[in-house]
Design an enzyme around this catalytic site. Structure first.
Site, PDB file in Angstrom:
ATOM      1  N   ALA A  63       0.859  -1.181   0.000  1.00 50.26           N
ATOM      2  CA  ALA A  63       0.000   0.000   0.000  1.00 50.26           C
ATOM      3  C   ALA A  63       0.894   1.229   0.000  1.00 50.26           C
ATOM      4  O   ALA A  63       2.086   1.142   0.235  1.00 50.26           O
ATOM      5  CB  ALA A  63      -0.867  -0.009   1.241  1.00 50.26           C
ATOM      6  N   GLY A 106      -0.800  -5.351   0.630  1.00 51.81           N
ATOM      7  CA  GLY A 106      -1.972  -5.356  -0.239  1.00 51.81           C
ATOM      8  C   GLY A 106      -1.706  -6.103  -1.544  1.00 51.81           C
ATOM      9  O   GLY A 106      -2.625  -6.690  -2.132  1.00 51.81           O
ATOM     10  N   GLU A 109      -2.248  -9.677  -0.833  1.00 47.97           N
ATOM     11  CA  GLU A 109      -3.685  -9.934  -0.682  1.00 47.97           C
ATOM     12  C   GLU A 109      -4.377  -9.976  -2.040  1.00 47.97           C
ATOM     13  O   GLU A 109      -5.242 -10.817  -2.296  1.00 47.97           O
ATOM     14  CB  GLU A 109      -4.306  -8.859   0.227  1.00 47.97           C
ATOM     15  CG  GLU A 109      -3.832  -9.010   1.665  1.00 47.97           C
ATOM     16  CD  GLU A 109      -4.227  -7.848   2.558  1.00 47.97           C
ATOM     17  OE1 GLU A 109      -3.948  -6.698   2.184  1.00 47.97           O
ATOM     18  OE2 GLU A 109      -4.806  -8.098   3.625  1.00 47.97           O
ATOM     19  N   GLU A 129       2.910  -5.981   7.184  1.00 46.03           N
ATOM     20  CA  GLU A 129       2.177  -4.916   7.891  1.00 46.03           C
ATOM     21  C   GLU A 129       2.615  -4.743   9.345  1.00 46.03           C
ATOM     22  O   GLU A 129       2.650  -3.642   9.877  1.00 46.03           O
ATOM     23  CB  GLU A 129       0.669  -5.204   7.867  1.00 46.03           C
ATOM     24  CG  GLU A 129       0.008  -5.017   6.511  1.00 46.03           C
ATOM     25  CD  GLU A 129       0.112  -6.226   5.604  1.00 46.03           C
ATOM     26  OE1 GLU A 129       0.881  -7.161   5.909  1.00 46.03           O
ATOM     27  OE2 GLU A 129      -0.576  -6.236   4.561  1.00 46.03           O
TER      28      GLU A 129
END
Ligand code: NAI
Length: 707
Positions: A63, A106, A109, A129
């Site tokens: 991200a 992200g 994911e 994260e």
């Protein structure tokens, strides 16, 4: 379609390419672009399957971290991304995600929502994260255990460490490794699976394990985390989230994850870790030294002194591929120095850090010597002889004579004046301090001490050198103790005062270790050797201010030969393995000495312990900032986190003070000032900011900082 995402086709296979340089972050526009492309593909009968790939040097590396800071509840990254991931998974035509570079956060994911994943052999996969105090927020904790199994999912989300393509293949995260052109390989794979039923990650449960085994995995993970990531919120929440995946249907698991994610996002810990992330980049910026300043190439180096620091520094250079000459005065000492280096390398091999061949190569880069004969060619010399001005000047006079013009002459001194050392040479512009921390081959921090004559080139080169060595260089000014040790003085002073006033040795260390410090201040003294400070104090006794209280117990311990770990006793006693145990004899001695000195003992709370020690750091830090010996408050934070075991999740001492509120810190320091006298005089800058209701970070921004 946005210009961040392109849709093309090849041989009946749709190709969605994400082009958001440099790292294809999932910034606004990217998810929308992918979603739109999927709609078009669904309606185009000529297209049988989809390849999703990243343009440029990587797949989606994560991200945009700046976005985290801006997020408000209800509009989080995870919440925004989740529908897209479901849409990918629900696509009637199989989606093959092709990964090169990194699929982190992200990006990971996103990749897991595809029906298949193919990867370049050099690709890496991870959910990092936790390093920013967060957990995955777009179903990462729900899909990863379904692909890789519960144990591995816990490990990856809790440590934040990535796995490589080979391991990802073994784990089932990846279906195939593509040799050669990734897109071509992905299209070939797509042609094989087109038209066949595609597996949805969220519906897979074969790797979710059974309740009994999982309970053991979670309890073991919680136990390890409590020890290894003491006080950290995110790793615990990551375990909770993966546990939810094993206990709830996918949709409920996602909701549970979302709640835990938001809890982390709004935590002080995450804000602090994000501050640390940006601060590490900020410290590389030096206002009066432009980025394009010439950097002197360092092809070879020399180190003077093969003691504790010289040996470690030589290793750090050799580890980075820089050949280094290591000079001593005496053959036996030199042999001992090399033997220590050899055994350090052997230990790393034993621990599996690198192969015996790598160790051998590194060792070969270090050439022991007793003369200056090989110094005439080197680009950089780092001096690490005993701490004493006369000796240092002697050595620098020699270096001036033997080194080539333009070579950098650096001192590892921890207390001495760089300008005075430089005055022994005919080229003070080439002289600088490079203050490494012990053990120098391990510790990340290097304080780069700028002398009044150090050239911009020399400063820029040393900052770059720190990076080359895998370390973080922080520029500091030339004051006594520079930044780190200058602040450490008042911090350890308070720790000792507290003991003298009645706090137990263990209570003092415990309070600071509970705060998150890697080690308590008294145990740190034992590790470094209490005699070091004792010798310095004896040398500077004539500079002490009459009538100002000084801690005295540590000197008394030294007089008894209790130097700390190296003599088996200091504040604590130690066994042969250097394991510490409380020493009741020390407690009795202290009580006796303190009685004789007429100092009253009282009950002292853990809060008073942490306030006095930490605010002593903050007050001195504020002075340093005001006097310009540190560029920004965040430079001090990075120094403390990387050199002094300050917990990153508290953001560093100055950031911590900001989070407490400078008014509160100032008031408490004023209270200590009234109780304990002049040593607690509040720093004028602290007073000013407290009165203006400002933070150190705001002060930094006013001065031009961008973090
Ligand atoms: P040390 O006592 O372990 O090593 C110093 C070495 O220098 C000795 O082996 C000595 O034989 C050698 N030496 C003395 N004169 C020499 C000469 N003319 N030519 C070549 N070698 C010579 O000391 P340590 O702890 O390594 O400290 C070195 C420097 O690093 C000091 O300035 C110290 O203040 C600084 N420092 C020490 C730290 C520590 O934790 N020990 C941390 C940061 C800096």
């Amino acid at each position: 379609m946005t210009d961040l995402v392109q849709l093309t086709s090849d041989n009946g296979i749709a190709v969605i390419t994400i082009n958001n340089p440099p790292v294809n972050a999932l910034s606004p526009g990217v998810p929308e672009g992918i979603s739109e492309a999927l709609d078009r593909i669904a309606h185009d009968d000529a297209l049988k399957a989809t390849v999703l790939i990243g343009g440029g040097r990587t797949f989606v590396a994560g991200a945009d971290i700046k976005e985290f800071g801006k997020m408000t509840s209800g509009k989080t990254r995870g919440a925004g991304l989740l529908p897209l991931l479901l849409k990918i998974e629900d696509s009637a035509k199989p989606v093959i995600v092709a990964i090169h570079g990194t699929a982190f956060g992200g990006g990971m994911e996103l990749a897991m929502a595809g029906h298949y994943r193919v990867a370049a052999a050099t690709a890496q996969f991870g959910q990092p994260e936790v390093k920013l105090g967060l957990i995955p927020g777009a179903a990462g904790t729900q899909r990863l255990p379904r692909l890789a199994g519960v144990m591995k999912a816990v490990e990856m989300c809790v440590s934040g460490n990535p796995v490589n393509a080979e391991e990802a293949l073994k784990l089932g995260i990846v279906n195939r490794i593509v040799e050669g052109d990734l897109l071509a390989g992905a299209i070939a794979f797509a042609l094989e699976v087109a038209g066949k039923p595609a597996p949805k990650t969220r519906e897979r449960d074969e790797k979710l394990g059974n309740a009994t085994e999982n309970a053991l995995i979670f309890s073991a993970a919680r136990e390890t985390t409590a020890k290894k990531q003491r006080g950290l919120l995110a790793p615990v929440r990551a375990i909770d989230a993966v546990e939810a995946a094993t206990k709830m249907p996918f949709e409920d698991g996602c909701k549970a994850e979302q709640k835990l994610f938001i809890g982390c996002l709004f935590s002080e810990q995450s804000k602090s870790l994000i501050h640390v992330f940006f601060s590490e980049r900020e410290v590389a910026k030096i206002p009066d030294i432009p980025r394009q300043t010439n950097v002197i190439p360092i092809h070879s180096a020399a180190v003077v002194g093969a003691g504790t620091m010289g040996g470690g520094i030589a290793m750090a250079l050799a580890n980075a591929g820089i050949p280094v000459v290591l000079k001593e005065t005496d053959q036996a000492v030199l042999d001992r120095g090399i033997a220590t280096i050899r055994s350090n390398y052997a230990n790393s091999v034993k621990r599996g850090r690198f192969s015996p061949q790598v160790a051998e190569e590194r060792l070969k880069r270090i050439t022991p010597t007793l003369t200056y004969d090989d110094f005439s060619d080197v680009d950089l010399v780092i001096e690490a002889v005993f701490e004493g001005m006369a000796l240092k000047k002697e050595v620098f006079k020699d270096l001036d004579r033997v080194s080539k013009p333009g070579a950098i002459l650096a001192s590892n001194t921890s207390t001495l004046n760089i300008d005075e050392i430089a005055s022994a040479t005919s080229r003070p512009d080439s002289v600088i301090g490079t203050h490494f921390f012990s053990p120098a081959n391990v510790m990340r921090l290097v304080e780069i001490v700028r002398g009044k004559a150090s050239s911009k080139e020399v400063v820029a080169t040393c900052m770059q050198l720190a990076k080359t060595l895998g370390k973080v260089g922080v520029l500091v000014g030339n004051c006594r103790g520079f930044v780190g040790n200058r602040m450490f003085g008042p911090y350890r002073r308070e720790a000792q005062f507290l003991v003298e006033e009645g706090a137990g040795v263990e209570a003092v260390d415990q309070a600071l270790s509970d705060f998150g410090m890697a080690m308590g201040p008294l145990a740190t003294g034992d590790l470094a050797g209490l005699d070091v400070g004792w010798r310095i104090r004896k040398e500077y006794r004539h500079l002490e201010v009459p009538g100002v209280r000084q801690p005295f117990v540590e000197d008394r311990l030294c007089e008894l030969g209790r130097y700390g770990q190296k003599t088996g006793a200091g504040w604590y006693k130690y066994d042969d393995q250097r394991r510490a145990a409380p020493d009741p004899a020390v407690g009795e001695l202290i009580r006796k000495w303190v009685d004789e000195a007429g100092i009253g003992q009282r009950e002292i709370s853990p809060t008073e312990i942490t306030d006095r020690c930490l605010y002593a750091l903050v007050n001195e830090g504020a002075r340093i900032l005001e006097e310009g010996f540190a560029l920004r408050a965040c430079d001090i934070d990075i120094i403390y986190i990387n050199g002094y075991g300050f917990p990153a999740h508290r953001g560093g001492p100055m950031w911590y003070a900001d989070t407490v509120g400078l008014k509160r810190v100032y008031d408490r320091i004023s209270e200590f000032h009234r109780q304990h006298g002049e040593i607690w005089q509040p720093a004028p800058l602290l007073k000013q900011l407290a009165e203006q209701g400002k933070t150190f970070a705001e002060f930094g921004r006013e001065q031009g900082a961008t973090a």
